[in-house]
Motif scaffolding. Structure first.
Motif, PDB file in Angstrom:
ATOM      1  N   PHE A  64       0.829  -1.200   0.000  1.00 51.04           N
ATOM      2  CA  PHE A  64       0.000   0.000   0.000  1.00 51.04           C
ATOM      3  C   PHE A  64       0.869   1.259   0.000  1.00 51.04           C
ATOM      4  O   PHE A  64       0.512   2.269  -0.620  1.00 51.04           O
ATOM      5  N   LEU A  65       1.995   1.202   0.693  1.00 52.55           N
ATOM      6  CA  LEU A  65       2.926   2.343   0.688  1.00 52.55           C
ATOM      7  C   LEU A  65       3.460   2.593  -0.726  1.00 52.55           C
ATOM      8  O   LEU A  65       3.600   3.742  -1.150  1.00 52.55           O
ATOM      9  N   ALA A  66       3.747   1.514  -1.461  1.00 52.78           N
ATOM     10  CA  ALA A  66       4.187   1.650  -2.854  1.00 52.78           C
ATOM     11  C   ALA A  66       3.088   2.299  -3.706  1.00 52.78           C
ATOM     12  O   ALA A  66       3.362   3.147  -4.565  1.00 52.78           O
ATOM     13  N   MET A  67       1.826   1.906  -3.466  1.00 47.99           N
ATOM     14  CA  MET A  67       0.709   2.535  -4.174  1.00 47.99           C
ATOM     15  C   MET A  67       0.627   4.024  -3.850  1.00 47.99           C
ATOM     16  O   MET A  67       0.351   4.852  -4.732  1.00 47.99           O
ATOM     17  N   LEU A  68       0.873   4.367  -2.586  1.00 47.75           N
ATOM     18  CA  LEU A  68       0.852   5.771  -2.183  1.00 47.75           C
ATOM     19  C   LEU A  68       1.943   6.558  -2.909  1.00 47.75           C
ATOM     20  O   LEU A  68       1.707   7.688  -3.373  1.00 47.75           O
ATOM     21  N   SER A  69       3.127   5.962  -3.047  1.00 48.87           N
ATOM     22  CA  SER A  69       4.225   6.623  -3.759  1.00 48.87           C
ATOM     23  C   SER A  69       3.881   6.821  -5.235  1.00 48.87           C
ATOM     24  O   SER A  69       4.177   7.878  -5.808  1.00 48.87           O
ATOM     25  N   LEU A  70       3.274   5.821  -5.852  1.00 50.20           N
ATOM     26  CA  LEU A  70       2.855   5.954  -7.254  1.00 50.20           C
ATOM     27  C   LEU A  70       1.806   7.058  -7.413  1.00 50.20           C
ATOM     28  O   LEU A  70       1.853   7.841  -8.374  1.00 50.20           O
ATOM     29  N   SER A  71       0.867   7.141  -6.452  1.00 44.89           N
ATOM     30  CA  SER A  71      -0.153   8.192  -6.498  1.00 44.89           C
ATOM     31  C   SER A  71       0.481   9.566  -6.324  1.00 44.89           C
ATOM     32  O   SER A  71       0.093  10.530  -7.002  1.00 44.89           O
ATOM     33  N   ASP A  72       1.449   9.662  -5.410  1.00 44.49           N
ATOM     34  CA  ASP A  72       2.151  10.932  -5.205  1.00 44.49           C
ATOM     35  C   ASP A  72       2.827  11.402  -6.486  1.00 44.49           C
ATOM     36  O   ASP A  72       2.741  12.578  -6.861  1.00 44.49           O
ATOM     37  N   MET A  73       3.505  10.478  -7.156  1.00 43.75           N
ATOM     38  CA  MET A  73       4.189  10.839  -8.403  1.00 43.75           C
ATOM     39  C   MET A  73       3.180  11.178  -9.498  1.00 43.75           C
ATOM     40  O   MET A  73       3.414  12.068 -10.321  1.00 43.75           O
ATOM     41  N   GLY A  74       2.055  10.473  -9.502  1.00 45.79           N
ATOM     42  CA  GLY A  74       1.004  10.771 -10.472  1.00 45.79           C
ATOM     43  C   GLY A  74       0.396  12.149 -10.275  1.00 45.79           C
ATOM     44  O   GLY A  74      -0.045  12.789 -11.231  1.00 45.79           O
ATOM     45  N   MET A  75       0.373  12.631  -9.017  1.00 45.40           N
ATOM     46  CA  MET A  75      -0.136  13.971  -8.736  1.00 45.40           C
ATOM     47  C   MET A  75       0.852  15.060  -9.154  1.00 45.40           C
ATOM     48  O   MET A  75       0.465  16.109  -9.660  1.00 45.40           O
ATOM     49  N   SER A  76       2.145  14.813  -8.914  1.00 47.12           N
ATOM     50  CA  SER A  76       3.133  15.881  -9.091  1.00 47.12           C
ATOM     51  C   SER A  76       3.730  15.952 -10.504  1.00 47.12           C
ATOM     52  O   SER A  76       3.957  17.047 -11.029  1.00 47.12           O
ATOM     53  N   LEU A  77       3.979  14.805 -11.123  1.00 49.58           N
ATOM     54  CA  LEU A  77       4.646  14.817 -12.434  1.00 49.58           C
ATOM     55  C   LEU A  77       3.856  15.555 -13.527  1.00 49.58           C
ATOM     56  O   LEU A  77       4.461  16.276 -14.328  1.00 49.58           O
ATOM     57  N   PRO A  78       2.517  15.405 -13.627  1.00 50.78           N
ATOM     58  CA  PRO A  78       1.796  16.135 -14.680  1.00 50.78           C
ATOM     59  C   PRO A  78       1.927  17.654 -14.572  1.00 50.78           C
ATOM     60  O   PRO A  78       1.792  18.361 -15.571  1.00 50.78           O
ATOM     61  N   THR A  79       2.144  18.156 -13.356  1.00 54.27           N
ATOM     62  CA  THR A  79       2.251  19.611 -13.180  1.00 54.27           C
ATOM     63  C   THR A  79       3.667  20.125 -13.429  1.00 54.27           C
ATOM     64  O   THR A  79       3.852  21.318 -13.698  1.00 54.27           O
ATOM     65  N   MET A  80       4.657  19.244 -13.330  1.00 48.73           N
ATOM     66  CA  MET A  80       6.051  19.688 -13.322  1.00 48.73           C
ATOM     67  C   MET A  80       6.447  20.379 -14.632  1.00 48.73           C
ATOM     68  O   MET A  80       7.008  21.494 -14.605  1.00 48.73           O
ATOM     69  N   ILE A  81       6.166  19.726 -15.766  1.00 52.07           N
ATOM     70  CA  ILE A  81       6.627  20.256 -17.051  1.00 52.07           C
ATOM     71  C   ILE A  81       5.998  21.613 -17.343  1.00 52.07           C
ATOM     72  O   ILE A  81       6.686  22.582 -17.698  1.00 52.07           O
ATOM     73  N   SER A  82       4.664  21.704 -17.173  1.00 54.53           N
ATOM     74  CA  SER A  82       3.994  22.973 -17.499  1.00 54.53           C
ATOM     75  C   SER A  82       4.408  24.081 -16.537  1.00 54.53           C
ATOM     76  O   SER A  82       4.594  25.238 -16.958  1.00 54.53           O
ATOM     77  N   LEU A  83       4.580  23.774 -15.262  1.00 55.72           N
ATOM     78  CA  LEU A  83       4.999  24.780 -14.289  1.00 55.72           C
ATOM     79  C   LEU A  83       6.386  25.323 -14.610  1.00 55.72           C
ATOM     80  O   LEU A  83       6.605  26.548 -14.648  1.00 55.72           O
ATOM     81  N   LEU A  84       7.328  24.419 -14.892  1.00 61.24           N
ATOM     82  CA  LEU A  84       8.692  24.859 -15.177  1.00 61.24           C
ATOM     83  C   LEU A  84       8.775  25.581 -16.527  1.00 61.24           C
ATOM     84  O   LEU A  84       9.578  26.501 -16.689  1.00 61.24           O
TER      85      LEU A  84
END
Length: 318
Positions: A64-84
């Motif tokens: 479940f912790l691994a799932m949480l890490s995948l969800s965290d990355m799924g939340m942050s990565l889509p915003t990274m490129i457009s923000l930068l």
């Protein structure tokens, strides 16, 4: 006419916003954002690597912790490129179809993270209230089904919501108030009746986040009831300590989410900086803090991190 509107919308371009009033400092502001993304991505990748490679961590709690890490990355990565891209003055433009995909990913993984936190609460409930049946209840097959169900439960309700956007005309401003696309931001620009999207979106949020938060609360009521029946004070503290990381993860997701909702609902005329600041906290803080919290509070994860970053001889002598 509907087909014409759809074609026009699909070919539309929207314009992202950086930090209003601080445009001349965007290059400097990008430095802490880069550090946040670097810490979040590195931390979550380390968690995933440790859980995958250490056989001792092939248990429900760590899956479940691994799932949480995948969800965290799924939340942050889509915003990274457009923000930068905005902060580095590369481009503020984003095509409508890319905007919808980004929106879908952000909202899907945001809901998925909430669902995973509910699953982790149920994991703690079974571990504390039914320890002898823990392995037989939470089998790998059931955990895989929970993960798939969490993702589908989060993604499918968004499809009708986002599909309708293709039929909305955007005849006025195409300037978004964030450096990434959010549903509540884009429907504000539509020159059409958005009542369905507003009501349906509110129902989806209430059903998903509401049910998840209620499930987490009920799980902890049963956990607390079971812990208070433990005779020794040391035993009670040990049982509660296994929940500490999860409670922190719940707080760092739900507190910014509630704060952002309050700002959107009751402070619509406040400074744009306030809205942008709250949105960044909501999307960036959980991916950064979750790996740190679990590395500090969970002995097995902490040992895995030390084993990964320290030479073998030094680690063996600790």
């Amino acid at each position: 006419m509907g087909a014409s509107n759809s074609t026009s919308t699909l070919s539309s371009t929207f314009y992202l916003t950086g930090i209003p009033g601080y445009e001349e400092f965007h290059h400097w502001i990008s430095i802490p954002f880069c550090l946040f993304y670097l810490v979040g991505i590195t931390g979550n990748c380390i968690i995933l690597h440790i859980v995958r490679t250490d056989p001792r961590l092939h248990e429900p709690m760590y899956y479940f912790l691994a799932m949480l890490s995948l969800s965290d990355m799924g939340m942050s990565l889509p915003t990274m490129i457009s923000l930068l891209r905005v902060l580095w003055s590369i481009s503020k433009e984003i095509p409508f179809n890319i905007c919808v995909i980004q929106m879908f990913l952000i909202h899907t993984f945001s809901f998925t993270e909430s669902s995973v936190l509910l699953a982790m609460a149920l994991d703690r409930y079974v571990a504390i209230c039914h320890p002898l049946r823990y392995a037989t209840i939470l089998t790998p097959k059931l955990i895989a089904k929970i993960g798939i169900a969490a993702l589908l439960r989060s993604a499918l309700p968004l499809i009708p919501l986002l599909t309708r956007l293709a039929f909305f005309p955007f005849c006025h401003s195409h300037v978004l108030s964030h450096s990434y696309c959010l549903h509540q931001d884009i429907i504000r620009l539509a020159c059409a009746d958005t009542k369905f999207n507003v009501i349906y979106g509110l129902v989806v949020i209430t059903m998903l986040w509401g049910m998840d938060s209620l499930g987490i609360l009920v799980s902890y009521v049963f956990i607390l009831h079971s812990v208070l029946r433990i005779a020794s004070r040391e035993g009670r503290l040990k049982a509660l300590n296994t929940c500490a990381s999860h409670i922190c993860a719940v707080l760092i997701l739900y507190v910014p989410m509630i704060g952002l909702s309050i700002v959107h609902r009751f402070a619509k005329h406040s400074s744009p900086f306030t809205h942008i600041f709250m949105a960044h906290i909501y999307l960036m803080v959980p991916p950064v803090l979750n790996p740190i919290i679990y590395s500090v509070k969970t002995k097995q994860i902490r040992q895995g991190v030390l084993h990964l970053i320290l030479p073998h001889k030094i680690f063996s002598s600790m």
